[in-house]
Design an enzyme around this catalytic site. Structure first.
Site, PDB file in Angstrom:
ATOM      1  N   LYS A 204       0.843  -1.201   0.000  1.00 55.46           N
ATOM      2  CA  LYS A 204       0.000   0.000   0.000  1.00 55.46           C
ATOM      3  C   LYS A 204       0.880   1.253   0.000  1.00 55.46           C
ATOM      4  CE  LYS A 204      -3.650   2.086   2.794  1.00 55.46           C
ATOM      5  NZ  LYS A 204      -4.570   1.918   3.910  1.00 55.46           N
ATOM      6  N   GLU A 210      10.487  -4.731   4.647  1.00 53.97           N
ATOM      7  CA  GLU A 210      10.586  -6.133   4.215  1.00 53.97           C
ATOM      8  C   GLU A 210      10.268  -6.259   2.725  1.00 53.97           C
ATOM      9  OE1 GLU A 210       8.998  -4.969   6.829  1.00 53.97           O
ATOM     10  OE2 GLU A 210       8.862  -6.409   8.477  1.00 53.97           O
ATOM     11  N   GLY A 264      -4.985  -2.070   5.248  1.00 54.28           N
ATOM     12  CA  GLY A 264      -4.148  -3.187   4.803  1.00 54.28           C
ATOM     13  C   GLY A 264      -4.799  -4.544   5.040  1.00 54.28           C
ATOM     14  N   ARG A 265      -5.291  -4.771   6.262  1.00 52.99           N
ATOM     15  CA  ARG A 265      -5.849  -6.099   6.574  1.00 52.99           C
ATOM     16  C   ARG A 265      -7.239  -6.307   5.983  1.00 52.99           C
ATOM     17  NH1 ARG A 265      -4.932  -2.945  10.762  1.00 52.99           N
ATOM     18  NH2 ARG A 265      -6.561  -2.259  12.187  1.00 52.99           N
ATOM     19  N   GLU A 350      -4.954  -7.260  15.289  1.00 55.59           N
ATOM     20  CA  GLU A 350      -4.453  -5.939  14.913  1.00 55.59           C
ATOM     21  C   GLU A 350      -5.581  -4.910  15.016  1.00 55.59           C
ATOM     22  OE1 GLU A 350      -0.884  -4.862  12.026  1.00 55.59           O
ATOM     23  OE2 GLU A 350      -2.683  -5.279  10.875  1.00 55.59           O
ATOM     24  N   HIS A 381      -4.948 -34.175  17.590  1.00 58.90           N
ATOM     25  CA  HIS A 381      -3.835 -35.031  18.026  1.00 58.90           C
ATOM     26  C   HIS A 381      -2.720 -34.201  18.641  1.00 58.90           C
ATOM     27  CE1 HIS A 381      -5.597 -38.547  16.015  1.00 58.90           C
ATOM     28  NE2 HIS A 381      -6.127 -37.599  15.241  1.00 58.90           N
ATOM     29  N   LYS A 509       9.257  -1.019  14.460  1.00 61.52           N
ATOM     30  CA  LYS A 509       9.827  -0.577  13.171  1.00 61.52           C
ATOM     31  C   LYS A 509      10.863   0.522  13.422  1.00 61.52           C
ATOM     32  CE  LYS A 509       5.692  -0.875  10.262  1.00 61.52           C
ATOM     33  NZ  LYS A 509       4.778  -0.063   9.466  1.00 61.52           N
TER      34      LYS A 509
END
Ligand code: G6Q
Length: 545
Positions: A204, A210, A264-265, A350, A381, A509
């Site tokens: 965005k 990253e 973003g999410r 978030e 399990h 950050k």
């Protein structure tokens, strides 16, 4: 929580310690043979069964009053009307506009954005169909592979959705790179042929450390094999920062934009969904959007007792703020949803992992729970031991399809039987009396039986919700995601927090930026805290050995 809502919450908390103290789910079923019908709701083809919660009619009524007292209706109207409900960033929140497939105008900040949305979607669709048909090609011919480089909201949605829709894939292979750990990009680049690979840089802001690091590594790797001039045909950008995509070398007709009113999410519905469209085609992508659009309508118009996101949210609030449960498990009995819990972790944690209310004060109640989960039956399990017999009570959502996408023998019936068995076992448990009777029937000697019996008791009375849907189609997947999105919104509205910012990711950050020159060894660590300084020195010593 605003005042009238707070009063109702206190009432619920008091009732839980008094009248409801001995209440249990099995008894609620005995008292009301219609409980399943009265405690289930439908949205399109999805059935939401919330009957296996330890919630009585009185409690549900109070929860519905709580939503009213928190002005849920007013807040929902403000969201859909495009008001700047993301107050700390002064933005409207309008990802719903991206899946509004009607002809009505969509007003955001006084402008009808319908043609902007449709313009990008139609460019995406032309591009995706061109790639899929082999009319848009790379240096080595039709694209065989797509690498989406992004992180957080620019990764988790596309990753989860492409995995969920694997049975619908008929386009190029799609790979994802997110982590700045070089291992991530290295292993993807090792599997793709440069001459027929399309790179999507999904960011965005187009500044995320990253993503820009991975994008640069991918570009260098690509240029080494195909030359600088081929970048124009092999790199695509998804971003709101179109000036920056140009600077990276991406041509304008290969940049697909979106807007600051798409968080973003919440962005998989936007250009960020291009990798999904490349994999499954634009028709399936439209069906995915329409599933979510249908839920947007349901959320706005269904009466509260039938409104699934509202019910999901109120049950969650009951567990978090009345019962004090800290976590919420999401357990899809649908292997293709194997990244669903990871996706919901971002969506929920978030959005609602906040401690400051809209009034700027610290909230006086708990907010978002820890969300986690894995697909069944694998979890059975592993960690289900704790869900059945541990000291923490973990409310859980079970998701089951009535039909498998790719049926094999009786696998699906076994899968469904396991899901139903788990929710039943969690509700009913197994009493000491039943355990003892079983052990006696097995002929076990008394002394051994007495030592063992307590370990085999299941307390039961553990709450679950079940979602049942016909099959995991693009439409159903769109519905499921939107149900959870609106659940998160309703909870944030009642908790009176801003579900749409994420300041909590900033400090790390900032410090990573400060620490990088020290980690590199360009700058001395100085007088940081003892642990960080010690670790940096130890890191240098180990690295340079
Ligand atoms: C989501 C967050 C966050 C964001 C990533 C990637 O709501 O804002 O997860 O999506 O930090 O950001 P960019 O898309 O700007 O690279």
């Amino acid at each position: 929580m605003i005042d009238p809502a707070n009063e109702i919450l206190k009432q619920l908390q008091k009732q839980q310690k008094t009248e409801a103290v001995d209440q249990n789910i099995s008894d609620l079923f005995v008292a009301d043979p219609d409980r399943f019908d009265r405690y289930s709701a439908r949205c399109g083809s999805i059935l939401f069964d919330y009957s296996k919660n330890n919630i009585s009619d009185d409690q549900l009524d109070l929860l519905l009053d709580l939503a009213d007292a928190a002005d849920l209706n007013g807040k929902r109207a403000a969201l859909f009307n495009g008001q700047h409900v993301n107050v700390t960033e002064d933005r409207a929140v309008q990802h719903m506009a991206l899946r509004n497939l009607s002809d009505e105008p969509i007003l955001i900040d006084g402008r009808d954005v319908r043609s902007d949305i449709e313009g990008v979607r139609s460019r995406m669709s032309d591009f995706a169909e061109g790639v899929r048909a082999g009319t848009i090609v790379g240096q080595g011919g039709p694209f065989t592979d797509v690498v989406n480089i992004g992180i957080g909201g620019s990764d988790l949605g596309p990753v989860m959705v492409t995995a969920a829709l694997a049975p619908y894939h008929d386009g190029p292979r799609v790979h994802f790179v997110s982590n700045v750990d070089g291992a991530d990009i290295r292993q993807v680049l090792a599997r793709v042929p440069a001459h027929t690979t399309l790179f999507i840089i999904a960011s965005k802001t187009f500044t995320t450390q990253e993503t820009m690091t991975n994008a640069t590594t991918a570009r260098d790797w690509f240029v080494e094999q195909c030359g600088e001039a081929a970048i124009a045909d092999h790199f695509v950008a998804l971003s709101t920062a179109l000036d920056k995509t140009q600077a990276f070398g991406i041509r304008d007709d290969r940049a697909f934009g979106f807007w600051d009113w798409v968080g973003g999410r919440y962005s998989v519905w936007s250009a960020i969904g291009l990798s999904v469209m490349l994999a499954v085609g634009s028709e399936n992508f439209t069906s995915f959007l329409s599933g979510a659009g249908m839920v947007d309508g349901h959320f706005q118009t269904a009466p509260v007792r039938e409104n699934i996101p509202v019910l999901m949210a109120l049950i969650g609030i009951f567990h978090r703020n009345v019962c004090g449960y800290d976590t919420h498990a999401v357990l899809p009995y649908d292997q293709h949803l194997h990244r669903f819990a990871a996706y919901l972790q971002q969506l929920d944690m978030e959005s609602n992992g906040k401690r400051i209310g809209l009034d700027g004060e610290a909230v006086a109640h708990d907010t978002g729970p820890i969300v986690w989960g894995e697909p069944g039956t694998n979890g059975q399990h592993a960690f289900y031991q704790l869900i059945h017999q541990g000291t923490s009570i973990i409310p859980a959502d079970f998701l089951i399809a009535a039909r498998a996408n790719n049926p094999v023998g009786d696998h699906h019936e076994k899968l469904v039987a396991n899901a139903l068995a788990q929710t039943e076992a969690l509700m009913l448990g197994k009493s000491l009396k039943r355990v003892t009777a079983d052990l006696q029937a097995s002929g076990m000697e008394q002394e051994r039986m007495e030592a063992l019996a307590a370990h085999k008791v299941f307390p039961g009375n553990r709450p679950t919700n079940t979602f049942l849907y016909p099959m995991l189609t693009p439409h159903v997947l769109g519905q499921l995601i939107a149900l959870y999105e609106h659940k998160v919104f309703v909870q944030g509205a009642i908790w009176n927090i801003n579900s749409f910012d994420q300041w909590g990711v900033e400090l790390g950050k900032e410090l990573a930026g400060e620490l990088l020159p020290m980690v590199r060894g360009d700058v001395a660590v100085g007088d940081r805290n003892g642990s960080t300084s010690g670790l940096v020195s130890a890191f240098h010593a180990m690295r340079d050995q």
